[in-house]
Design a protein around this motif. Structure first.
Motif, short mmCIF file in Angstrom:
data_model
loop_
_atom_site.label_atom_id
_atom_site.label_comp_id
_atom_site.label_asym_id
_atom_site.label_seq_id
_atom_site.Cartn_x
_atom_site.Cartn_y
_atom_site.Cartn_z
N VAL A 111 0.84 -1.20 0.00
CA VAL A 111 0.00 0.00 0.00
C VAL A 111 0.88 1.25 0.00
N ASP A 112 0.42 2.27 -0.73
CA ASP A 112 1.16 3.54 -0.73
C ASP A 112 0.25 4.75 -0.67
N ALA A 120 -6.44 -1.83 -5.34
CA ALA A 120 -5.88 -3.15 -5.11
C ALA A 120 -6.46 -3.77 -3.85
N LEU A 121 -6.56 -2.98 -2.78
CA LEU A 121 -7.12 -3.49 -1.53
C LEU A 121 -8.57 -3.93 -1.72
N ARG A 122 -9.37 -3.10 -2.37
CA ARG A 122 -10.78 -3.43 -2.55
C ARG A 122 -10.96 -4.61 -3.50
N ALA A 186 -5.41 1.78 5.49
CA ALA A 186 -5.67 0.47 4.90
C ALA A 186 -6.25 -0.48 5.95
N ARG A 187 -5.71 -0.42 7.16
CA ARG A 187 -6.22 -1.26 8.25
C ARG A 187 -7.69 -0.93 8.54
N ALA A 188 -8.04 0.36 8.48
CA ALA A 188 -9.42 0.78 8.73
C ALA A 188 -10.37 0.21 7.68
#
Length: 258
Positions: A111-112, A120-122, A186-188
């Motif tokens: 993540v950046d 990418a996360l989703r 990202a953690r949230a």
């Protein structure tokens, strides 16, 4: 006329043999998926594999290509077809290699803070089965010593050695604070899901650090966003996605920014 007829017979025999081999390959793949409870349809096309895959990829969310893996060292890399898919196919490109283990899936999510990274996360949540996955969020800080050509040890002295007004030292701290913020954001996003989430922040070249962490942690999958954009502080993940896909010892999912 006799030669033409002979050539026609040869072409027909060749077509039949290729068709039979293709059907056999597709049936093996279909059987493997069926054993996992997955129904699959098959497509058979004539032409350049790379051209056909790129043409069809626009109709799918994920395109899967094979590559050398951890058990093929020192021949890690991508073939010409996989390389074209990584560079040119839209959507999510999954470069598939052997799993590291048989227990929980270990995922390294780079993540950046960019839109590509968020996509990418989703996409990872939507497209991969992660009920028992172990996810590690990773951010790489490109510290000043990289761009100045200095050894990393130059920045490893106690903080009071340096003038706190030094812009390079200030930038390093800004980037570290930014890294922690990116990780927390990202953690949230993952907080509503019952995932095991850890995090790691490293300093250095993004591709090198991601590859190193993936090998040390024996991950099964690296997920990262792709975009060609850059900003003044650091390279976004898209600039390193091709290198990671080529050199990783595990599978790599590259999520293209629309």
């Amino acid at each position: 006329a006799e030669d033409a007829e002979k050539r026609g017979r040869i072409r027909e025999e060749y077509r039949k043999r290729i068709t039979a081999e293709t059907e056999s390959i597709l049936e093996q793949a279909r059987k493997a998926l069926r054993e996992e409870g997955i129904a699959a349809k098959t497509i058979s096309k004539i032409g350049s594999p790379g051209d056909v895959i790129l043409r069809l990829a626009a109709d799918y969310d994920v395109t899967v290509v094979g590559a050398s893996g951890r058990y093929d060292n020192p021949n890690l890399g991508l073939g010409p077809v996989a390389s074209r898919a990584v560079e040119h196919a839209p959507g999510t490109i999954l470069v598939a290699r052997e799993l590291a283990g048989t227990t929980n899936l270990r995922i390294l999510l780079a993540v950046d803070g960019s839109l590509a990274s968020q996509n990418a996360l989703r996409s990872m949540i939507a497209q991969f089965q992660m009920d028992s996955a172990e996810i590690t969020l990773m951010h790489v800080v490109e510290t000043p010593w990289i761009h100045l050509g200095l050894d990393r040890e130059w920045f490893d002295y106690p903080e009071d050695v340096f003038d706190r007004a030094d812009p390079e030292i200030q930038l390093e701290h800004e980037l570290r604070a930014e890294a922690e913020e990116v990780i927390e954001e990202a953690r949230a996003e993952l907080a509503d899901y019952n995932y095991s989430v850890m995090s790691v922040i490293e300093e250095g070249n993004p591709a090198t650090e991601i590859l190193g962490e993936a090998e040390r942690g024996e991950y099964d999958l690296i997920v990262l966003g792709a975009t060609g954009a850059r900003d003044a502080k650091h390279n976004v993940l898209g600039s390193v996605s091709t290198r990671v896909a080529r050199q990783a010892t595990c599978s790599v999912a590259i999520v293209k920014q629309d």
